[in-house]
Design a protein around this motif. Structure first.
Motif, PDB file in Angstrom:
ATOM      1  N   GLY A  48      75.678  12.782 -44.853  1.00 43.70           N
ATOM      2  CA  GLY A  48      76.684  11.973 -45.467  1.00 43.70           C
ATOM      3  C   GLY A  48      77.698  12.863 -46.199  1.00 43.70           C
TER       4      GLY A  48
ATOM      5  N   ASP B 236      80.311   8.641 -43.322  1.00 45.42           N
ATOM      6  CA  ASP B 236      81.387   9.569 -42.983  1.00 45.42           C
ATOM      7  C   ASP B 236      82.755   9.030 -43.382  1.00 45.42           C
ATOM      8  OD1 ASP B 236      81.932   7.617 -41.106  1.00 45.42           O
ATOM      9  OD2 ASP B 236      81.678   8.892 -39.357  1.00 45.42           O
TER      10      ASP B 236
ATOM     11  N   ASP C  44      78.039  11.700 -40.644  1.00 47.97           N
ATOM     12  CA  ASP C  44      77.128  10.559 -40.723  1.00 47.97           C
ATOM     13  C   ASP C  44      75.778  10.874 -40.069  1.00 47.97           C
ATOM     14  OD1 ASP C  44      78.819  10.639 -38.399  1.00 47.97           O
ATOM     15  OD2 ASP C  44      78.022   8.696 -37.785  1.00 47.97           O
TER      16      ASP C  44
ATOM     17  N   PRO D 228      74.068   7.724 -44.301  1.00 47.61           N
ATOM     18  CA  PRO D 228      74.848   8.240 -43.164  1.00 47.61           C
ATOM     19  C   PRO D 228      76.320   7.835 -43.251  1.00 47.61           C
ATOM     20  CG  PRO D 228      73.602   6.322 -42.484  1.00 47.61           C
ATOM     21  CD  PRO D 228      73.196   6.607 -43.912  1.00 47.61           C
TER      22      PRO D 228
END
Length: 303
Positions: free
Chosen positions: A101, A17, A26, A15
């Motif tokens: 992601g 970002d 995310d 996850p």
């Protein structure tokens, strides 16, 4: 991928970002699971081992002491962990399917696969080339540098993940669906000899011929192919829930044809699915489309 050889799939969620520096991506792993990713694979006869999500920290300050590279230290740490996780799953005879992601996670995925597959070809579906370095990047976002790092170019602490010599060969890389490239990337890709199929190539040649050539490039003298699937490769009308949409992308059927052909090649050894941003999506449409593409990649057919 040949289901007769390997029916075990490991889902690894990342996850992340930070590489895009835009919130929402995310949540991609959760969106893909909600879109029944595991159920899709199990329905096709695979044994799914969901390894959950890696832990990602978000530093308050995006810039450390490394110039314009945002969140560098945490991205290094997360990708090093991902590298080890991918290697571990492959050692157990499992196919690693990494779900994100943002596209910076390709660094850890590819580095981990290289621990088990010495010579790896890559097919990279994306609206962008992701071939910037700190010197050429207009934003400092590392998700736009992941292919360059995987080729051995970029910040030394990113390049050295998985070992200094863990890199893919440019002659075995095919990018499909590109329609926006930064000036520094153009120079880099030409110098390195990376094969780039733009949307113009797809329009003029047709997707079937493009994918045939891409498979030939990625399989030439290699021990397998890695698929890096960025959902912004599709047109925003088909996949609205992405962080960096670009008009004029791949259609739904072109994308499915590509996945079907790559799956039928039986050369796939790993894959990642990135840049699903449910905050920008409509009723989880992009994640559902992504899961349907995974189905085509893993052998789902009409008859």
């Amino acid at each position: 991928m040949d289901p007769q050889k390997n029916k075990n799939v490991s889902i690894i969620g990342v996850p992340m970002d930070l590489g895009a520096d835009r919130r929402g991506v995310d949540m991609g792993p959760s969106a893909l699971r909600c879109a029944c990713l595991q159920e899709k694979l199990e329905g096709l006869g695979f044994v799914v081992h969901d390894q959950g999500d890696l832990r990602i920290e978000r530093p308050k300050n995006p810039f450390g002491s490394e110039g314009n590279l945002k969140y560098l230290n945490e991205i290094i740490r997360a990708n090093a962990e991902l590298c080890g996780k991918v290697e571990s799953e492959m050692k157990q005879g499992r196919f690693p399917l990494v779900i994100g992601g943002d596209h910076s996670i390709a660094i850890g995925t590819i580095k981990g696969v290289l621990k088990q597959v010495e010579r790896l070809g890559v097919i990279w579906f994306d609206a962008h080339a992701d071939a910037n370095t700190a010197e050429t990047s207009p934003s400092g976002n590392i998700h736009g540098m992941s292919l360059a790092v995987s080729l051995g170019f970029g910040h030394p602490d990113l390049v050295s993940i998985g070992g200094e010599h863990a890199a893919i060969r440019p002659g075995n890389v095919a990018i499909i669906g590109v329609r926006t490239i930064d000036p520094g990337e153009k120079k880099f890709l030409k110098e390195q000899g990376v094969h780039v199929f733009t949307m113009k190539d797809i329009d003029s040649m047709g997707m079937k011929r493009v994918v045939e050539q891409a498979i030939g490039i990625a399989s030439d003298g290699t021990d397998g192919i890695h698929l890096s699937l960025d959902m912004d490769g599709m047109d925003p009308s088909e996949a609205p829930g992405v962080g960096t949409p670009v008009l004029g992308g791949l259609s739904y059927r072109e994308s499915h044809l590509a996945m079907e052909m790559i799956g039928e090649s039986r050369l796939l050894v790993s894959a990642e699915l990135v840049e699903v941003n449910p905050i920008l999506d409509h009723c989880n449409r992009t994640a559902k489309t992504a899961v349907s593409l995974v189905g085509s990649l893993f052998g789902e057919s009409i008859l």
